[in-house]
Structure formats: C-alpha cells, structure tokens
Design an enzyme around this catalytic site. Structure first.
Site, PDB file in Angstrom:
ATOM      1  N   CYS A   8     -38.554  79.639   1.725  1.00  0.00           N
ATOM      2  CA  CYS A   8     -39.376  79.266   2.880  1.00  0.00           C
ATOM      3  C   CYS A   8     -38.498  79.070   4.124  1.00  0.00           C
ATOM      4  O   CYS A   8     -37.962  80.035   4.650  1.00  0.00           O
ATOM      5  CB  CYS A   8     -40.209  78.034   2.561  1.00  0.00           C
ATOM      6  N   HIS A  12     -42.712  79.716  -2.720  1.00  0.00           N
ATOM      7  CA  HIS A  12     -42.025  78.664  -3.477  1.00  0.00           C
ATOM      8  C   HIS A  12     -42.101  78.948  -4.978  1.00  0.00           C
ATOM      9  O   HIS A  12     -43.120  78.658  -5.616  1.00  0.00           O
ATOM     10  CB  HIS A  12     -42.662  77.298  -3.185  1.00  0.00           C
ATOM     11  N   GLU A  44     -40.634  77.342  -7.298  1.00  0.00           N
ATOM     12  CA  GLU A  44     -40.503  76.105  -8.065  1.00  0.00           C
ATOM     13  C   GLU A  44     -41.832  75.426  -8.329  1.00  0.00           C
ATOM     14  O   GLU A  44     -41.928  74.539  -9.198  1.00  0.00           O
ATOM     15  CB  GLU A  44     -39.561  75.129  -7.338  1.00  0.00           C
ATOM     16  N   SER A  94     -34.424  45.909 -19.968  1.00  0.00           N
ATOM     17  CA  SER A  94     -35.786  45.567 -19.555  1.00  0.00           C
ATOM     18  C   SER A  94     -36.815  45.862 -20.626  1.00  0.00           C
ATOM     19  O   SER A  94     -37.966  45.453 -20.512  1.00  0.00           O
ATOM     20  CB  SER A  94     -36.151  46.355 -18.297  1.00  0.00           C
ATOM     21  N   GLY A  95     -36.407  46.595 -21.653  1.00  0.00           N
ATOM     22  CA  GLY A  95     -37.363  47.050 -22.653  1.00  0.00           C
ATOM     23  C   GLY A  95     -37.908  48.424 -22.326  1.00  0.00           C
ATOM     24  O   GLY A  95     -38.611  49.031 -23.130  1.00  0.00           O
ATOM     25  N   GLY A  96     -37.584  48.936 -21.122  1.00  0.00           N
ATOM     26  CA  GLY A  96     -38.046  50.249 -20.694  1.00  0.00           C
ATOM     27  C   GLY A  96     -37.141  51.366 -21.180  1.00  0.00           C
ATOM     28  O   GLY A  96     -36.091  51.144 -21.791  1.00  0.00           O
ATOM     29  N   VAL A  97     -37.550  52.596 -20.872  1.00  0.00           N
ATOM     30  CA  VAL A  97     -36.840  53.777 -21.366  1.00  0.00           C
ATOM     31  C   VAL A  97     -35.439  53.877 -20.764  1.00  0.00           C
ATOM     32  O   VAL A  97     -34.460  54.072 -21.490  1.00  0.00           O
ATOM     33  CB  VAL A  97     -37.652  55.053 -21.041  1.00  0.00           C
ATOM     34  N   ASP A  98     -35.319  53.736 -19.439  1.00  0.00           N
ATOM     35  CA  ASP A  98     -34.029  53.982 -18.784  1.00  0.00           C
ATOM     36  C   ASP A  98     -32.944  53.035 -19.265  1.00  0.00           C
ATOM     37  O   ASP A  98     -31.848  53.471 -19.640  1.00  0.00           O
ATOM     38  CB  ASP A  98     -34.182  53.869 -17.261  1.00  0.00           C
ATOM     39  N   SER A  99     -33.218  51.732 -19.247  1.00  0.00           N
ATOM     40  CA  SER A  99     -32.181  50.781 -19.643  1.00  0.00           C
ATOM     41  C   SER A  99     -31.868  50.887 -21.130  1.00  0.00           C
ATOM     42  O   SER A  99     -30.722  50.707 -21.553  1.00  0.00           O
ATOM     43  CB  SER A  99     -32.593  49.342 -19.282  1.00  0.00           C
ATOM     44  N   THR A 100     -32.870  51.216 -21.948  1.00  0.00           N
ATOM     45  CA  THR A 100     -32.645  51.361 -23.390  1.00  0.00           C
ATOM     46  C   THR A 100     -31.748  52.559 -23.689  1.00  0.00           C
ATOM     47  O   THR A 100     -30.823  52.471 -24.503  1.00  0.00           O
ATOM     48  CB  THR A 100     -33.979  51.503 -24.136  1.00  0.00           C
TER      49      THR A 100
END
Length: 509
Positions: free
Chosen positions: A79, A167, A169, A221-227
């Site tokens: 573009c 585009h 993508e 935190s119990g979340g995906v990223d920190s785990t």
C-alpha cells in the site's frame, strides 16, 4: 544468529498483522519504526514496508531512503510502502478517481511472477487506499491489476523490489498467505525454522548464559504469560527462580488456592501472599477506572517489593512482557493515545533496582500458548481466558468494596462454570461478568426488590485488537441468568452485552 524479516512500520493499522502472518509461516520477523533502520544486516533476509494513514504526498508523510535497501535484500512494499517505492524511483502517485476500500479482485496477474506463483486469476484481495500508482518507475514490470486499478502490483527484478497496492496480510485477501510464503521462501530464501521447539531450546540456553548462578524473582498472576515465563525460566535455572503470587482480593472465586495448587504440581517454587485488605483500603472511595488501576499498581509494587526483599541476594526481576507491549512502546508516532493504562504493572523495576529479564518479549499471545504446549504446561492453564491485571476491580463499576467483589465473584463463578458445563468455554475467547453501578426494581416471591444489575459479556477474537460478541445460545443465557438471580443474593437482573470492539472495548473499564 536467527534469520529474520524486517518490517518497517509507517503507522499502518495492519502492521502487527503482517508480523503475525509471517510468524504463522515459521519465519521470525521484527517490527521497527521506519526511521529506526538497523545498521547490522547480517541476519536480515528481506524487508517489508507497511502501509500508512498518510498519503505519500502529505507534508508530514513518513520519509525514508530507498537506497538503504535497494540491491541489499528483497523488499516488498504494501500500500503506502508500494506507493513510496514507486514515487522514490521515478514513478507517479496520484489521488485515485476510484477509491478502493475493502474487497477487490485481481482482473489480471502475471502467472510467471515468482511472487504470484500459484495465485488464482480473479482472486479476492483487500484494498485500503485513496491514492494510486498512475505511472510505474523505469525498469518496473506490471504483475497484477484489479478491475479498477491497473498498477495493483509491480516488480523491479534486478533489485528484487516488489510493490503491492493491496494487503496480503489481511484475512480477506484469500490467498495472502501463499503470496507471503512465495516472498519469504522463494524470493528471500527463509528456512521456516521459527518453531516453538526451536524458540524454547534457544531461549533456555540464552537464559542460562545471561543469568548464570544469580537469583531471579517473578510475579505470577495465574495467567498464561507469567506461567509460561516462569516455566521457561524454571527449565533454564531451576531453584534460582523465586515466584511470588499475590492475592489482591480481586481474583476470581477460589482462584488463589486453585492456582497455588496448580503451580505446586508444576514444580515451581511459589510463595503465596494474602493482601486483600491492603488493596481494598487503597481502592476505598475511588470510582475512576484510571485511579483504580494506579492504586492497584502502587499497592502491588509495595507488597511485591516487601516479599522480594525476604529473599536474599536477588539480582533479576523477570516479567511476562510479550511482543505487542514492546511494539506499542516504540510506535512510529510515540505511544498511542491512552485508552487505559497497561495491565502490566509499571514502576517495579525502578523501585527494586534489579536487572530485567523478559523471556517472552519477542512473542505474540498465540505464540506464547504454543510455547507453553511445547513446555508441557497443562491445557487447563494455557486455554484460560485472558484476565485483566487489575482483576475484578475493573469489572465492578464504581467503588470497590469487599461485599461488591464477593457478589461479582459468585456471579462470575456461575457464569464461567456454566460455560464449561455447556462446552462453550473453549469456543469463546474471553468471558466476563460486570457488576453495574445501578439498581433495578424486581419482584421475588411477593416482595418488591431493589437490587444490583449484572452484565454478562463474551467475545471472540484472535488477539484482542478487534473482537465480535459471541452469539451464545438463548437457552444457555436463560439458564445462567436464572441461576445467578436465584443463587446470588443482591442481584435481581442480568443483561447480555452485544457490542463489538471497536467501537466498544472488551472490558467496560
């Protein structure tokens, strides 16, 4: 050294999408602002120039020197990127008499073009432009047209310069992934070796070398990223990792105990800290969403810092920062307008005076989940819905009290467990219950009631940047509503949110 594709960002809304599509093809890429061209090109296999909200003729349009790339590696402009390439090399760009926004079809394409190998005639593509390339530069060859725009794609073979007015993508470009693969593999020579297994192996080796024998503290935190970050670090440095999980009183019902138990089963060294009353005190009297976030952030820093200082000789602070956080901090025009402050807690590194390690800062959310699967993290954790850093504080509209949090915890528990019972949980990207700051008239038995209203929300998304409301079955919503009203004292009305993002956001605050 990991081979990569360099994406230069000119401010397009689709720039992160370009990166995600490339990563899906197992090719590593990085996004840089257009004015941050790297000096070292040893591992760069190709360059993609993004679109832009500007027109190439605008006074403040982003400028760059095409000679930085010309002849070094293959370059593909999309573009705005295509228009700028054309104009810089002697072509002409004009305001389009027929503006193309949305779906279009290729009326003609050069089937002998390496870039368009395997692409079907009349294939659907996605356009978003008000200008068009009216005249190609000298040495350029036309390789595709739409029914309205002749110069939809071109190539300058000798310099391996490609320009696409559309585009590839975007999902609406039906064969966009094939086109990108042609560019990455056949033109740039990428090996497609960017896999979760490859990343895990390299990351573990790098963490061991970087950290050595020093201690690391990480807030879970119990979340995906920190785990996932914690598991990756644990595999790299073992007992040198110390994890802290703070109960801020804003978690889901019973979540503190459930998450602590799950971490024990994974072998992580986790210290649980109950600090609900400190957070409730900090939130007392606050109703503005940003004030809530700041109060939670400051309190978390205090609690975490106190607990971390109980561990002797810690040198590193680990954070679960992921790639979108990094991109947003170095955007083309500086940080975006603040819709809400980021869920990650800022200020912690400065207060603790520790070195920072962010093992996931080159990964998108879906890549973090794939990495977690490679690390054998239980699917019950990896498939958890995203949960905001400030927790239920931003799902209780108005002032936070222990009583109001308790009401929402009960409502949320019924809702989430019902989604699982009806096999709907994994079909929804994120679900939330919101306690509204209004009361409504109701009738229970022979008595008139004046109690709380709760809103249920469920959305489907791939990355949280856009989201559509989930069309949950009426029978399910009726059953959940009935259970909430019958079982949660203080609630007499349930509503369902059917707004999408944009214009709404996923969370209410």
């Amino acid at each position: 050294m990991q081979e990569m594709i360099l994406i230069l960002d000119f401010g397009s809304q689709y720039t992160q999408l370009i990166a995600r599509r490339i990563r899906e093809l197992n090719v590593y890429c990085e996004i840089k602002p257009f004015n941050h061209v790297p000096e070292n090109w040893d591992n760069i296999k190709g360059v993609i120039l993004s679109g832009s909200p500007f027109c190439v003729g605008d006074k403040n349009a982003p400028q760059f020197d095409v000679d930085n790339f010309k002849g070094k590696v293959p370059v593909m402009g999309l573009c705005y990127g295509a228009q700028y390439l054309a104009m810089s090399l002697g072509g002409k760009v004009e305001a389009s008499p027929t503006r193309e926004y949305g779906r279009a079809n290729l009326s003609w394409l050069d089937s002998n073009s390496t870039l368009l190998k395997g692409i079907n005639h009349n294939t659907q593509v996605w356009m978003s432009h008000g200008d068009f390339i009216s005249e190609l530069p000298e040495g350029a060859s036309l390789i595709a047209s739409t029914y309205d725009i002749e110069n939809a794609a071109f190539v300058i073979e000798g310099d391996k310069l490609y320009g696409l007015q559309f585009h590839p993508e975007v999902y609406h470009t039906i064969e966009g992934s094939m086109l990108l693969k042609n560019f990455l593999v056949d033109i740039c020579g990428c090996k497609q070796d960017w896999t979760p297994e490859h990343f895990a192996e390299a990351a573990i080796a790098n963490l061991r070398e970087k950290i050595g024998k020093e201690k690391v503290v990480l807030g879970l935190s119990g979340g995906v990223d920190s785990t996932v970050a914690g598991t990756l670090l644990h595999k790299a440095i073992g007992s040198q990792l110390y994890c802290i999980f703070v109960d801020n009183g804003l978690l889901r019902k019973n979540e503190f105990e459930v998450v602590l138990n799950s971490y024990k089963d994974m072998g992580l060294n986790v210290r649980g800290v109950r600090a609900a009353n400190r957070f409730y005190e900090a939130l007392k009297g606050k109703t503005d969403p940003e004030d809530k976030r700041k109060a939670i952030g400051h309190t978390f820093i205090e609690v975490f810092d106190e607990e971390a200082h109980r561990i002797k000789d810690v040198k590193w602070l680990a954070q679960g920062t992921i790639y979108p956080d990094v991109i947003e901090s170095v955007s083309v025009n500086g940080p975006s307008v603040t819709i809400k402050s980021h869920h990650n807690v800022g200020g912690l590194p400065e207060k603790m005076n520790l070195k920072i390690v962010e093992p996931l800062n080159s990964l998108f959310k879906d890549e973090v989940r794939r990495l977690g699967k490679t690390l054998d993290i239980p699917s019950a954790i990896l498939n958890r819905h995203p949960f905001p850093g400030p927790g239920l504080a931003i799902r209780v509209l108005g002032e936070i009290t222990a009583e109001r949090i308790a009401i929402l915890q009960d409502v949320d528990h019924i809702y989430i467990e019902s989604l699982k019972e009806y096999d709907l949980y994994d079909r929804v990207w994120q679900a939330a219950a919101i306690l509204l700051p209004v009361s409504s008239v109701g009738v229970m038995g022979d008595e008139r009631t004046y109690e709380n209203v709760v809103c249920l929300r469920a959305v489907n998304s791939t990355d949280g940047m856009t989201a559509d409301w989930s069309q949950l079955p009426y029978e399910f919503l009726a059953k959940v509503s009935n259970n909430i009203i019958n079982k949660v004292k203080g609630v007499n009305r349930v509503v369902y949110d059917i707004s999408s993002k944009p214009p709404a956001t996923i969370e209410w605050e």
